[in-house]
Write a protein that holds these residues in place. Structure first.
Motif, PDB file in Angstrom:
ATOM      1  N   TYR A 103       7.992   3.973  -2.125  1.00 49.09           N
ATOM      2  CA  TYR A 103       7.825   3.249  -3.371  1.00 49.09           C
ATOM      3  C   TYR A 103       6.336   3.087  -3.639  1.00 49.09           C
ATOM      4  N   ARG A 104       6.009   2.765  -4.871  1.00 45.81           N
ATOM      5  CA  ARG A 104       4.635   2.413  -5.194  1.00 45.81           C
ATOM      6  C   ARG A 104       4.616   1.257  -6.176  1.00 45.81           C
ATOM      7  N   GLN A 105       3.509   0.542  -6.164  1.00 44.71           N
ATOM      8  CA  GLN A 105       3.389  -0.623  -7.022  1.00 44.71           C
ATOM      9  C   GLN A 105       1.953  -0.802  -7.472  1.00 44.71           C
ATOM     10  N   VAL A 106       1.804  -1.116  -8.740  1.00 39.75           N
ATOM     11  CA  VAL A 106       0.505  -1.468  -9.299  1.00 39.75           C
ATOM     12  C   VAL A 106       0.582  -2.918  -9.733  1.00 39.75           C
ATOM     13  N   PHE A 141       4.371   2.155  -0.492  1.00 41.75           N
ATOM     14  CA  PHE A 141       5.149   1.511   0.553  1.00 41.75           C
ATOM     15  C   PHE A 141       6.219   2.452   1.086  1.00 41.75           C
ATOM     16  N   CYS A 142       6.374   2.450   2.376  1.00 43.28           N
ATOM     17  CA  CYS A 142       7.470   3.146   3.031  1.00 43.28           C
ATOM     18  C   CYS A 142       8.628   2.174   3.217  1.00 43.28           C
ATOM     19  N   GLU A 149       2.293   2.242   7.262  1.00 43.25           N
ATOM     20  CA  GLU A 149       1.793   3.341   6.450  1.00 43.25           C
ATOM     21  C   GLU A 149       0.327   3.610   6.759  1.00 43.25           C
ATOM     22  N   SER A 150      -0.062   4.849   6.589  1.00 42.35           N
ATOM     23  CA  SER A 150      -1.452   5.232   6.737  1.00 42.35           C
ATOM     24  C   SER A 150      -1.719   6.441   5.860  1.00 42.35           C
ATOM     25  N   GLY A 151      -2.989   6.747   5.666  1.00 38.02           N
ATOM     26  CA  GLY A 151      -3.381   7.935   4.935  1.00 38.02           C
ATOM     27  C   GLY A 151      -3.879   7.692   3.532  1.00 38.02           C
ATOM     28  N   GLY A 152      -3.818   6.465   3.072  1.00 39.42           N
ATOM     29  CA  GLY A 152      -4.310   6.172   1.743  1.00 39.42           C
ATOM     30  C   GLY A 152      -5.821   6.250   1.675  1.00 39.42           C
ATOM     31  N   GLY A 153      -6.328   6.246   0.457  1.00 40.76           N
ATOM     32  CA  GLY A 153      -7.756   6.305   0.264  1.00 40.76           C
ATOM     33  C   GLY A 153      -8.110   6.659  -1.153  1.00 40.76           C
ATOM     34  N   LEU A 154      -9.369   6.995  -1.344  1.00 43.84           N
ATOM     35  CA  LEU A 154      -9.904   7.376  -2.646  1.00 43.84           C
ATOM     36  C   LEU A 154      -9.923   8.887  -2.766  1.00 43.84           C
TER      37      LEU A 154
END
Length: 121
Positions: A37-40, A94-95, A6-11
């Motif tokens: 998916y996502r997770q905290v 997450f991919c 994965e790429s492209g995340g950020g603030l």
């Protein structure tokens, strides 16, 4: 070897947009249902969006109308376009290439390492 990166995340500030990409190798994205998916911390992973081999996209209610999942077979990538971001969208994303399905949804398979998305002003 199957790999998803994965790429492209950020603030990004609230209301902003971000596009995540998932580069896949070892398998074809056209042969698997693909999911984000996502997770905290301290919470279970949440299925955000998924797309079938027939290019039917589905979304969690929390992101419907704001997020778009799409696939590029030529590039062997899956992306997630996120608009109108909210603080509650903050998570590691997450991919996943689905191998096992439950009630029409991909629940396990090949996973990437994740990319952090932080929505904050």
């Amino acid at each position: 070897q199957v790999q998803l990166v994965e790429s492209g995340g950020g603030l990004v500030p609230p209301g902003g947009s971000l596009r995540l990409s998932c580069a896949v190798s070892g398998i074809s994205v056209q042969s698997f249902g693909m999911a984000w998916y996502r997770q905290v911390p301290e919470k279970e992973r949440e299925l955000v969006a998924w797309i079938s081999t027939g290019l039917i996209a589905s979304y969690a209610d929390s992101v419907k109308g704001r997020f778009t999942i799409f696939r590029d077979g030529a590039k062997n990538t899956v992306s997630l376009e996120m608009n109108g971001l909210k603080a509650e969208d903050t998570a590691v994303y997450f991919c996943m290439a689905g191998v096992v399905y439950s009630e029409g949804r991909p629940v396990s398979g090949y996973w990437g390492q994740g990319t952090q998305v932080t929505v904050s002003s």
